[in-house]
Write a protein that holds these residues in place. Structure first.
Motif, PDB file in Angstrom:
ATOM      1  N   ARG A  20       0.826  -1.217   0.000  1.00  0.00           N
ATOM      2  CA  ARG A  20       0.000   0.000   0.000  1.00  0.00           C
ATOM      3  C   ARG A  20       0.853   1.256   0.000  1.00  0.00           C
ATOM      4  O   ARG A  20       0.504   2.249  -0.644  1.00  0.00           O
ATOM      5  CB  ARG A  20      -0.925   0.016   1.211  1.00  0.00           C
ATOM      6  CG  ARG A  20      -2.141  -0.817   1.010  1.00  0.00           C
ATOM      7  CD  ARG A  20      -3.122  -0.565   2.104  1.00  0.00           C
ATOM      8  NE  ARG A  20      -4.435  -0.960   1.633  1.00  0.00           N
ATOM      9  CZ  ARG A  20      -5.528  -0.757   2.303  1.00  0.00           C
ATOM     10  NH1 ARG A  20      -5.495  -0.157   3.473  1.00  0.00           N
ATOM     11  NH2 ARG A  20      -6.687  -1.155   1.822  1.00  0.00           N
ATOM     12  N   THR A  21       1.959   1.229   0.719  1.00  0.00           N
ATOM     13  CA  THR A  21       2.860   2.381   0.755  1.00  0.00           C
ATOM     14  C   THR A  21       3.412   2.659  -0.644  1.00  0.00           C
ATOM     15  O   THR A  21       3.709   3.796  -0.983  1.00  0.00           O
ATOM     16  CB  THR A  21       4.002   2.128   1.761  1.00  0.00           C
ATOM     17  OG1 THR A  21       3.420   1.895   3.055  1.00  0.00           O
ATOM     18  CG2 THR A  21       4.940   3.312   1.869  1.00  0.00           C
ATOM     19  N   MET A  22       3.486   1.604  -1.445  1.00  0.00           N
ATOM     20  CA  MET A  22       3.978   1.730  -2.818  1.00  0.00           C
ATOM     21  C   MET A  22       2.848   2.002  -3.814  1.00  0.00           C
ATOM     22  O   MET A  22       3.094   2.157  -5.002  1.00  0.00           O
ATOM     23  CB  MET A  22       4.669   0.427  -3.227  1.00  0.00           C
ATOM     24  CG  MET A  22       5.878   0.080  -2.422  1.00  0.00           C
ATOM     25  SD  MET A  22       6.494  -1.559  -2.870  1.00  0.00           S
ATOM     26  CE  MET A  22       6.844  -1.313  -4.610  1.00  0.00           C
ATOM     27  N   GLY A  23       1.613   1.999  -3.351  1.00  0.00           N
ATOM     28  CA  GLY A  23       0.481   2.180  -4.258  1.00  0.00           C
ATOM     29  C   GLY A  23       0.041   0.896  -4.928  1.00  0.00           C
ATOM     30  O   GLY A  23      -0.670   0.920  -5.930  1.00  0.00           O
ATOM     31  N   ASN A  25      -2.129  -2.495  -4.862  1.00  0.00           N
ATOM     32  CA  ASN A  25      -3.303  -3.104  -4.248  1.00  0.00           C
ATOM     33  C   ASN A  25      -3.372  -4.544  -4.766  1.00  0.00           C
ATOM     34  O   ASN A  25      -3.563  -4.765  -5.959  1.00  0.00           O
ATOM     35  CB  ASN A  25      -4.555  -2.316  -4.633  1.00  0.00           C
ATOM     36  CG  ASN A  25      -5.810  -2.879  -4.014  1.00  0.00           C
ATOM     37  OD1 ASN A  25      -6.096  -4.060  -4.132  1.00  0.00           O
ATOM     38  ND2 ASN A  25      -6.569  -2.010  -3.382  1.00  0.00           N
ATOM     39  N   GLN A  63       7.849   6.047   6.897  1.00  0.00           N
ATOM     40  CA  GLN A  63       7.269   6.547   5.653  1.00  0.00           C
ATOM     41  C   GLN A  63       6.177   7.565   5.949  1.00  0.00           C
ATOM     42  O   GLN A  63       5.343   7.343   6.817  1.00  0.00           O
ATOM     43  CB  GLN A  63       6.712   5.402   4.809  1.00  0.00           C
ATOM     44  CG  GLN A  63       7.716   4.322   4.487  1.00  0.00           C
ATOM     45  CD  GLN A  63       9.055   4.848   4.021  1.00  0.00           C
ATOM     46  OE1 GLN A  63       9.147   5.633   3.083  1.00  0.00           O
ATOM     47  NE2 GLN A  63      10.117   4.418   4.688  1.00  0.00           N
ATOM     48  N   GLY A  65       4.574   9.112   3.157  1.00  0.00           N
ATOM     49  CA  GLY A  65       3.787   9.199   1.936  1.00  0.00           C
ATOM     50  C   GLY A  65       4.152   8.073   1.005  1.00  0.00           C
ATOM     51  O   GLY A  65       4.927   7.188   1.363  1.00  0.00           O
ATOM     52  N   PRO A  66       3.607   8.103  -0.201  1.00  0.00           N
ATOM     53  CA  PRO A  66       3.893   7.038  -1.157  1.00  0.00           C
ATOM     54  C   PRO A  66       5.384   6.960  -1.502  1.00  0.00           C
ATOM     55  O   PRO A  66       6.084   7.965  -1.496  1.00  0.00           O
ATOM     56  CB  PRO A  66       3.084   7.444  -2.395  1.00  0.00           C
ATOM     57  CG  PRO A  66       2.081   8.425  -1.910  1.00  0.00           C
ATOM     58  CD  PRO A  66       2.681   9.091  -0.718  1.00  0.00           C
ATOM     59  N   ASP A  68       8.355   4.906  -4.239  1.00  0.00           N
ATOM     60  CA  ASP A  68       8.460   4.332  -5.572  1.00  0.00           C
ATOM     61  C   ASP A  68       8.925   2.884  -5.591  1.00  0.00           C
ATOM     62  O   ASP A  68       8.692   2.172  -6.559  1.00  0.00           O
ATOM     63  CB  ASP A  68       9.428   5.165  -6.424  1.00  0.00           C
ATOM     64  CG  ASP A  68       8.876   6.543  -6.716  1.00  0.00           C
ATOM     65  OD1 ASP A  68       7.655   6.697  -6.799  1.00  0.00           O
ATOM     66  OD2 ASP A  68       9.689   7.470  -6.868  1.00  0.00           O
ATOM     67  N   ARG A  84       4.186  -2.652  -9.080  1.00  0.00           N
ATOM     68  CA  ARG A  84       3.991  -1.205  -9.061  1.00  0.00           C
ATOM     69  C   ARG A  84       4.083  -0.614 -10.465  1.00  0.00           C
ATOM     70  O   ARG A  84       3.438   0.361 -10.771  1.00  0.00           O
ATOM     71  CB  ARG A  84       5.021  -0.528  -8.170  1.00  0.00           C
ATOM     72  CG  ARG A  84       4.794   0.989  -8.101  1.00  0.00           C
ATOM     73  CD  ARG A  84       5.452   1.587  -6.925  1.00  0.00           C
ATOM     74  NE  ARG A  84       5.096   2.938  -6.632  1.00  0.00           N
ATOM     75  CZ  ARG A  84       5.002   3.962  -7.467  1.00  0.00           C
ATOM     76  NH1 ARG A  84       5.175   3.801  -8.742  1.00  0.00           N
ATOM     77  NH2 ARG A  84       4.712   5.168  -7.041  1.00  0.00           N
TER      78      ARG A  84
END
Length: 85
Positions: A20-23, A25, A63, A65-66, A68, A84
């Motif tokens: 989730r931290t990486m975006g 799902n 962390q 925020g998001p 990479d 990702r």
């Protein structure tokens, strides 16, 4: 790698949190055909066999925020980075 697998609940949440931290799902990746059930199970098992829980927890706490990329110490770094993209 450890010879005994770690607790599944802890590793489920660590994998999910790093993703989730990486975006990433996992449900969406499965729905899109980019990940299948055996692949997801393999990610969890690989995490459970690794000895980096404390490092992951510290990384996650740092962390704001998001990000990479998955952390360097992550057993699933390559797979998570690929999901990702």
């Amino acid at each position: 790698m450890r010879s005994q697998l770690g607790p599944i609940d802890r590793h489920f949440w660590l994998n999910r949190s790093v993703a989730r931290t990486m975006g990433v799902n996992f449900s969406e990746a499965i729905a899109q055909g980019r990940l299948d059930a055996p692949g997801y199970a393999a990610l969890l098992t690989k995490c459970r066999a690794a000895d980096c829980c404390e490092q992951c927890e510290i990384w996650l706490a740092q962390q704001s925020g998001p990000v990479d990329e998955a952390p360097e110490h992550c057993a699933n770094r390559e797979a998570l980075n690929a999901l990702r993209d």
